[in-house]
Design a protein around this motif. Structure first.
Motif, short mmCIF file in Angstrom:
data_model
loop_
_atom_site.label_atom_id
_atom_site.label_comp_id
_atom_site.label_asym_id
_atom_site.label_seq_id
_atom_site.Cartn_x
_atom_site.Cartn_y
_atom_site.Cartn_z
N SER A 97 0.84 -1.19 0.00
CA SER A 97 0.00 0.00 0.00
C SER A 97 0.87 1.25 0.00
O SER A 97 1.83 1.35 0.77
CB SER A 97 -0.90 0.00 1.24
OG SER A 97 -1.58 1.23 1.39
N GLY A 98 0.56 2.23 -0.86
CA GLY A 98 1.32 3.47 -0.94
C GLY A 98 0.58 4.63 -0.30
O GLY A 98 -0.66 4.65 -0.26
N PHE A 99 1.33 5.63 0.17
CA PHE A 99 0.67 6.66 0.95
C PHE A 99 -0.22 7.58 0.12
O PHE A 99 -1.21 8.12 0.64
CB PHE A 99 1.69 7.47 1.77
CG PHE A 99 2.51 8.47 1.04
CD1 PHE A 99 2.01 9.73 0.73
CD2 PHE A 99 3.83 8.20 0.70
CE1 PHE A 99 2.78 10.68 0.08
CE2 PHE A 99 4.61 9.14 0.04
CZ PHE A 99 4.08 10.38 -0.26
N LEU A 100 0.06 7.77 -1.17
CA LEU A 100 -0.85 8.59 -1.97
C LEU A 100 -2.15 7.85 -2.25
O LEU A 100 -3.22 8.48 -2.37
CB LEU A 100 -0.19 9.02 -3.28
CG LEU A 100 0.86 10.13 -3.17
CD1 LEU A 100 1.35 10.54 -4.56
CD2 LEU A 100 0.33 11.35 -2.43
N ASN A 101 -2.10 6.54 -2.37
CA ASN A 101 -3.34 5.77 -2.51
C ASN A 101 -4.17 5.90 -1.24
O ASN A 101 -5.39 6.10 -1.29
CB ASN A 101 -3.01 4.30 -2.80
CG ASN A 101 -4.25 3.50 -3.20
OD1 ASN A 101 -5.11 3.23 -2.39
ND2 ASN A 101 -4.29 3.10 -4.46
N ARG A 102 -3.50 5.82 -0.09
CA ARG A 102 -4.24 5.95 1.18
C ARG A 102 -4.76 7.37 1.37
O ARG A 102 -5.83 7.58 1.94
CB ARG A 102 -3.34 5.53 2.35
CG ARG A 102 -2.89 4.07 2.27
CD ARG A 102 -2.33 3.58 3.59
NE ARG A 102 -1.18 4.34 4.04
CZ ARG A 102 0.09 4.06 3.72
NH1 ARG A 102 0.35 3.03 2.92
NH2 ARG A 102 1.09 4.78 4.18
N LEU A 103 -4.01 8.37 0.88
CA LEU A 103 -4.52 9.74 0.94
C LEU A 103 -5.81 9.85 0.14
O LEU A 103 -6.79 10.44 0.61
CB LEU A 103 -3.47 10.70 0.37
CG LEU A 103 -3.95 12.14 0.14
CD1 LEU A 103 -4.31 12.81 1.46
CD2 LEU A 103 -2.89 12.95 -0.61
#
Length: 430
Positions: free
Chosen positions: A150-156
């Motif tokens: 999981s990447g942080f821009l996806n989670r954003l």
């Protein structure tokens, strides 16, 4: 041709199938309506000390006998194109090659720098540190319940509750955009030719008519068509310039080989940045692009040379993005980061090696710029990390978390979803 074969063909053409809705919309986030955020990842670890120059440090000049950037000229002295450009009273200065592109943004207070920034990762490995940053997890690698990959821009984007329209301007989906939310990726290196003719497009649309993929397929072709039209317009513009100027531009437009992970070259960045601006103005509010070529172990150069050429193209790209996005620039934030900085002392081949702390660039019409922000120390031998490179005093997750809080009004619970295990830090960037 059956549906599975069509999917193989579609994937080979670089068209993302799992597209979110990308039609024009009004964003209703609580902090700032219609905000745009673009992350520029400089793959290879760029030499930040020759960009934000510690011109007041004698140690800097002793450590870099051949690649240091000269001190700014004194008031009233003759201009020197090789001298750094003064930014602050405490001795920070700017690489001269950025004088026509980034200095105007600084003077308009639309550009800030964060020195001593980065991650706690000490491996000095390109891939390990890049992966760690894109994942956005705590320094111990624990994901706080986040799924692997999981990447942080996806989670954003997930944390924005349906208000996000993310995109990666890359050949493949980068880790930072990977995760539960489907995110399109589109390479802007196209030649202006669409991957399918009208008959093939109609056939594929008919194949998925009435299914849950119908709108995704249509929007995917719309995106590809937009990119193709932009590429063709750019090609015609360049042809007209060649005819008017009577000179070949082929050398300037050739892309140098990307240093890491098929990232775009800095030479190609200005052209692609203008295309990105058009798409982010009309369709997307979270974007990602990576730019390669920053691993300057040998013959890095000073005011001129390898690094200066990279910086010139990067500066032209960011300035071009700001110009092309038009009035939307006032609601846009662009952050440029790298996996790490480089050694403070030059090496035996007139370059620099893998380091630790770096300098982040933050530009935008909503940025409180014209400042050097974040925690800082004097640049001396005593302040170096392991007596070799900049320390990290400003954790990237805390800093970006503070930006996201301001841009999108995210509360603590949503920020914990983006960057688990980290307390956001508002340093007044936006």
């Amino acid at each position: 041709m059956n549906r599975r074969d069509w999917l193989r063909t579609l994937g080979g053409a670089g068209l993302a199938l799992t597209l979110p809705t990308m039609s024009s919309r009004v964003f209703a986030l609580p902090a700032q309506a219609d905000a745009r955020f673009l992350l520029v990842f400089l793959r290879g670890g760029y030499d930040a000390a020759n960009v934000l120059v510690p011109a007041g440090s004698d140690f800097y000049y002793a450590s870099r006998p051949t690649i240091a950037i000269k001190r700014p000229v004194a008031d009233g002295a003759s201009p020197d194109p090789a001298a750094s450009l003064p930014l602050s009273a405490d001795g920070w200065a700017l690489h001269p090659v950025l004088g026509t592109t980034m200095l105007p943004l600084w003077q308009r207070q639309q550009l800030a720098f964060i020195p001593f920034a980065g991650t706690s990762d000490m491996s000095r490995s390109h891939f390990e540190t890049q992966d760690g940053i894109e994942a956005g997890l705590a320094g111990d690698g624990h994901g706080g319940g986040m799924p692997r990959g999981s990447g942080f821009l996806n989670r954003l984007a997930q944390s924005m509750g349906g208000q996000a329209a993310p995109v990666a301007f890359t050949d493949g989906l980068p880790m930072v955009m990977s995760g539960a939310l489907s995110v399109p990726n589109v390479s802007l290196k196209g030649t202006g030719r669409t991957p399918f003719d009208a008959r093939q497009t109609q056939m594929l649309a008919q194949m998925y008519k009435g299914t849950r993929f119908e709108s995704l397929i249509a929007e995917g072709f719309e995106l590809r068509q937009t990119v193709a039209e932009q590429a063709e317009a750019m090609r015609k513009h360049e042809a007209a310039m060649r005819s008017a100027e009577g000179e070949s531009m082929s050398g300037r437009m050739d892309e140098m080989q990307a240093a890491n992970r098929r990232a775009l070259s800095a030479r190609g960045f200005e052209q692609e940045a203008r295309r990105m601006a058009g798409l982010m103005r009309d369709k997307f509010n979270i974007g990602f692009i990576d730019v390669g070529g920053w691993d300057t172990h040998v013959n890095q150069g000073g005011a001129q040379g390898q690094l200066a050429n990279l910086l010139d193209n990067l500066g032209r790209g960011i300035a071009g993005f700001a110009e092309e996005i038009g009035p939307t620039w006032r609601n846009t934030t662009v952050v440029a980061i790298s996996e790490f900085g480089r050694t403070f002392r030059e090496n035996g081949t007139r370059g620099t090696d893998h380091g630790h702390g770096t300098v982040y660039w933050v530009a935008g019409g909503n940025v409180r710029g014209g400042r050097i922000v974040g925690e800082q120390v004097a640049v001396t031998q005593a302040s170096l990390n392991q007596n070799r490179d900049y320390p990290v005093l400003n954790d990237y997750r805390a800093v970006l978390g503070g930006v996201f809080r301001r841009l999108y009004g995210l509360d603590d619970a949503r920020l914990a979803q983006v960057f688990p295990g980290t307390r956001s830090r508002d340093i007044g960037l936006v």
